[in-house]
Motif scaffolding. Structure first.
Motif, short mmCIF file in Angstrom:
data_model
loop_
_atom_site.label_atom_id
_atom_site.label_comp_id
_atom_site.label_asym_id
_atom_site.label_seq_id
_atom_site.Cartn_x
_atom_site.Cartn_y
_atom_site.Cartn_z
N ALA A 140 20.07 -10.28 30.70
CA ALA A 140 19.12 -11.40 30.85
C ALA A 140 18.40 -11.39 32.19
O ALA A 140 18.99 -11.05 33.21
CB ALA A 140 19.86 -12.73 30.69
N VAL A 141 17.13 -11.78 32.13
CA VAL A 141 16.32 -12.06 33.32
C VAL A 141 16.00 -13.55 33.27
O VAL A 141 15.36 -14.02 32.32
CB VAL A 141 15.01 -11.25 33.32
CG1 VAL A 141 14.10 -11.69 34.46
CG2 VAL A 141 15.29 -9.76 33.42
N ILE A 142 16.49 -14.29 34.25
CA ILE A 142 16.30 -15.74 34.25
C ILE A 142 15.66 -16.15 35.57
O ILE A 142 16.18 -15.81 36.64
CB ILE A 142 17.64 -16.46 34.05
CG1 ILE A 142 18.25 -16.02 32.71
CG2 ILE A 142 17.46 -17.98 34.12
CD1 ILE A 142 19.59 -16.63 32.39
N ALA A 143 14.53 -16.83 35.50
CA ALA A 143 13.85 -17.25 36.73
C ALA A 143 13.96 -18.76 36.87
O ALA A 143 13.86 -19.50 35.88
CB ALA A 143 12.39 -16.84 36.69
N THR A 144 14.15 -19.24 38.10
CA THR A 144 14.04 -20.68 38.32
C THR A 144 12.58 -20.99 38.58
O THR A 144 12.03 -20.59 39.61
CB THR A 144 14.89 -21.15 39.52
OG1 THR A 144 16.23 -20.71 39.36
CG2 THR A 144 14.89 -22.67 39.60
N ALA A 145 11.95 -21.65 37.61
CA ALA A 145 10.59 -22.17 37.83
C ALA A 145 10.78 -23.60 38.30
O ALA A 145 11.42 -23.85 39.32
CB ALA A 145 9.77 -22.07 36.56
N SER A 146 10.29 -24.55 37.54
CA SER A 146 10.37 -25.98 37.90
C SER A 146 9.65 -26.74 36.80
O SER A 146 8.83 -26.16 36.07
CB SER A 146 9.65 -26.20 39.23
OG SER A 146 9.42 -27.58 39.45
N ALA A 147 9.93 -28.04 36.69
CA ALA A 147 9.09 -28.86 35.80
C ALA A 147 7.65 -28.76 36.27
O ALA A 147 6.70 -28.88 35.47
CB ALA A 147 9.56 -30.31 35.81
N ALA A 148 7.46 -28.48 37.57
CA ALA A 148 6.11 -28.29 38.11
C ALA A 148 5.47 -26.99 37.61
O ALA A 148 4.35 -26.66 38.00
CB ALA A 148 6.14 -28.30 39.65
N GLY A 149 6.17 -26.27 36.74
CA GLY A 149 5.57 -25.12 36.05
C GLY A 149 4.84 -25.54 34.79
O GLY A 149 4.19 -24.72 34.13
N ALA A 150 4.91 -26.84 34.46
CA ALA A 150 4.24 -27.31 33.25
C ALA A 150 3.45 -28.60 33.47
O ALA A 150 2.64 -28.98 32.64
CB ALA A 150 5.25 -27.54 32.13
N SER A 156 5.25 -14.26 29.02
CA SER A 156 4.51 -13.06 28.63
C SER A 156 5.37 -11.80 28.67
O SER A 156 5.07 -10.83 27.98
CB SER A 156 3.29 -12.87 29.54
OG SER A 156 2.53 -14.05 29.56
N MET A 157 6.43 -11.81 29.48
CA MET A 157 7.33 -10.66 29.54
C MET A 157 8.31 -10.63 28.36
O MET A 157 8.81 -9.57 27.99
CB MET A 157 8.17 -10.69 30.84
CG MET A 157 7.48 -10.21 32.09
SD MET A 157 6.88 -8.51 32.00
CE MET A 157 8.43 -7.59 31.91
N ALA A 158 8.60 -11.81 27.82
CA ALA A 158 9.70 -11.91 26.85
C ALA A 158 9.61 -10.90 25.70
O ALA A 158 10.61 -10.23 25.40
CB ALA A 158 9.79 -13.34 26.32
N PRO A 159 8.45 -10.73 25.05
CA PRO A 159 8.44 -9.79 23.92
C PRO A 159 8.76 -8.36 24.33
O PRO A 159 9.49 -7.66 23.61
CB PRO A 159 7.00 -9.90 23.40
CG PRO A 159 6.52 -11.24 23.86
CD PRO A 159 7.18 -11.47 25.18
N SER A 160 8.26 -7.90 25.48
CA SER A 160 8.56 -6.53 25.91
C SER A 160 10.04 -6.37 26.24
O SER A 160 10.63 -5.33 25.96
CB SER A 160 7.75 -6.15 27.16
OG SER A 160 6.40 -6.43 26.97
N LEU A 161 10.61 -7.39 26.86
CA LEU A 161 12.02 -7.28 27.26
C LEU A 161 12.96 -7.38 26.06
O LEU A 161 14.03 -6.77 26.05
CB LEU A 161 12.38 -8.36 28.28
CG LEU A 161 11.71 -8.21 29.64
CD1 LEU A 161 12.29 -9.22 30.63
CD2 LEU A 161 11.89 -6.81 30.19
N GLU A 162 12.54 -8.14 25.05
CA GLU A 162 13.38 -8.29 23.86
C GLU A 162 13.66 -6.92 23.24
O GLU A 162 14.77 -6.62 22.81
CB GLU A 162 12.70 -9.22 22.85
CG GLU A 162 13.62 -9.64 21.72
CD GLU A 162 13.00 -10.71 20.84
OE1 GLU A 162 11.75 -10.87 20.86
OE2 GLU A 162 13.77 -11.38 20.13
N ALA A 163 12.62 -6.09 23.25
CA ALA A 163 12.75 -4.74 22.68
C ALA A 163 13.77 -3.92 23.46
O ALA A 163 14.29 -2.92 22.94
CB ALA A 163 11.38 -4.06 22.69
N GLN A 164 14.06 -4.31 24.70
CA GLN A 164 15.04 -3.57 25.51
C GLN A 164 16.40 -4.28 25.54
O GLN A 164 17.26 -3.96 26.37
CB GLN A 164 14.53 -3.43 26.95
CG GLN A 164 13.24 -2.64 27.06
CD GLN A 164 12.76 -2.56 28.51
OE1 GLN A 164 13.37 -1.92 29.35
NE2 GLN A 164 11.66 -3.24 28.79
N GLY A 165 16.56 -5.30 24.69
CA GLY A 165 17.85 -6.02 24.64
C GLY A 165 18.04 -6.95 25.82
O GLY A 165 19.17 -7.24 26.22
#
Ligand code: NAI
Length: 266
Positions: A146-156, A178-187
């Motif tokens: 997993a790649v998990i980033a801390t954004a913020s509610a201020a990201g929306a 936008s990264m999620a689909p490419s990374l999903e293919a790599q597990g």
């Protein structure tokens, strides 16, 4: 079966900004779950102290530095044999928490020192993108994770007290989605954590109490650690996890734009 369905024992987790606040709470949580934890922070002394407390590894570097990222990942590969989870969490506001250089009212963009602008873009945006860039190949080679980033509610939402901070967090959210689909293919699952106000050193002195007085709920860092673990174990990807006080994190979705002609990916 998801990578962390059976828990985190035997996995290696790197957490940036882990010498304090949300990162430290996540490090504590993952260490308690049996992961080998690597605490990364600009503050070398605090990173070492935290690592000692948790029986963790530590590394001091600036997440805005691309070469330091590559060295860090190489070091993790050599010392721990692989990497399964990275929590890209280090972040700052435009003005330092002690607020010494901040204007008292409003936000005067022209008064922001260029140095502050570069510093926040480096920590909040470069720190996530360069971190993902350096870590993804090793996570993929380690069997996914997993790649998990801390954004913020201020990201929306709009956050007028700090529009530059808001821009960095919108950038993180857009990047993760936008990264999620490419990374999903790599597990590899890919998530953004989007908290409201969390009681950490990021807040200016007295801000947590002020928020409570105004009836704004303040979240404990441990609740954000719970959201990180939940996202990693969700079995899904591309999650934007809103964290509010005293309730489980829940997924946020942007409104689709009808007629754009591009496929919706989430
Ligand atoms: P914190 O100030 O307690 O922890 C941040 C850590 O990051 C510190 O230990 C600091 O030394 C480290 N750091 C800062 N710049 C760095 C760099 N360039 N390279 C390496 N390490 C660096 O703050 P907190 O609240 O735990 O912040 C963690 C993340 O949570 C940040 O991305 C922040 O934007 C985000 N966040 C915080 C909220 C809050 O209300 N505290 C709300 C929503 C998101």
């Amino acid at each position: 079966m998801g990578k962390f369905d059976a828990g985190f024992a035997g996995s290696v987790a790197l957490i940036t900004g882990a010498a304090s606040g949300i990162g430290l709470a996540t490090a504590r949580r993952l260490a308690a779950e049996g992961a080998t934890v690597v605490i990364a922070d600009l503050n070398e002394g605090a990173a070492k102290t935290a690592a000692q407390e948790l029986g963790a590894d530590s590394v001091a570097f600036d997440v805005a530095d691309p070469d330091a990222w590559l060295e860090t990942v190489e070091g993790i590969k050599n010392r721990h044999g692989g990497l399964h989870l990275v929590h890209l969490n280090a972040g700052i506001t435009t003005y330092r928490a002690e607020n010494s250089d901040a204007p008292r009212l409003g936000f005067d963009l022209s008064a922001v020192p260029l140095e502050n602008y570069r510093r926040i873009m480096g920590a909040n945006v470069d720190g996530v993108i360069l971190g993902a860039r350096a870590c993804i190949p090793l996570i993929a080679a380690s069997g996914g994770g997993a790649v998990i980033a801390t954004a913020s509610a201020a990201g929306a939402i709009a956050f007028p007290p700090d529009p530059i901070y808001t821009a960095t967090k919108h950038a993180v959210v857009g990047f993760i989605r936008s990264m999620a689909p490419s990374l999903e293919a790599q597990g590899i699952g890919c998530h953004a954590i989007m908290p409201g106000i969390v009681d950490t050193g990021l807040l200016a002195e007295g801000m947590a109490d002020q928020a409570r007085t105004l009836g704004i709920p303040v979240i404990a860092p441990e609740e954000i650690a719970e959201a990180v673990v939940g996202a990693a174990q969700s079995g899904k990807t591309g999650g934007l996890w809103i964290c509010l006080a005293d309730r489980p994190a829940f997924r946020y979705a942007f409104n689709p734009i009808d007629g754009l002609g591009l496929p919706e990916t989430d």
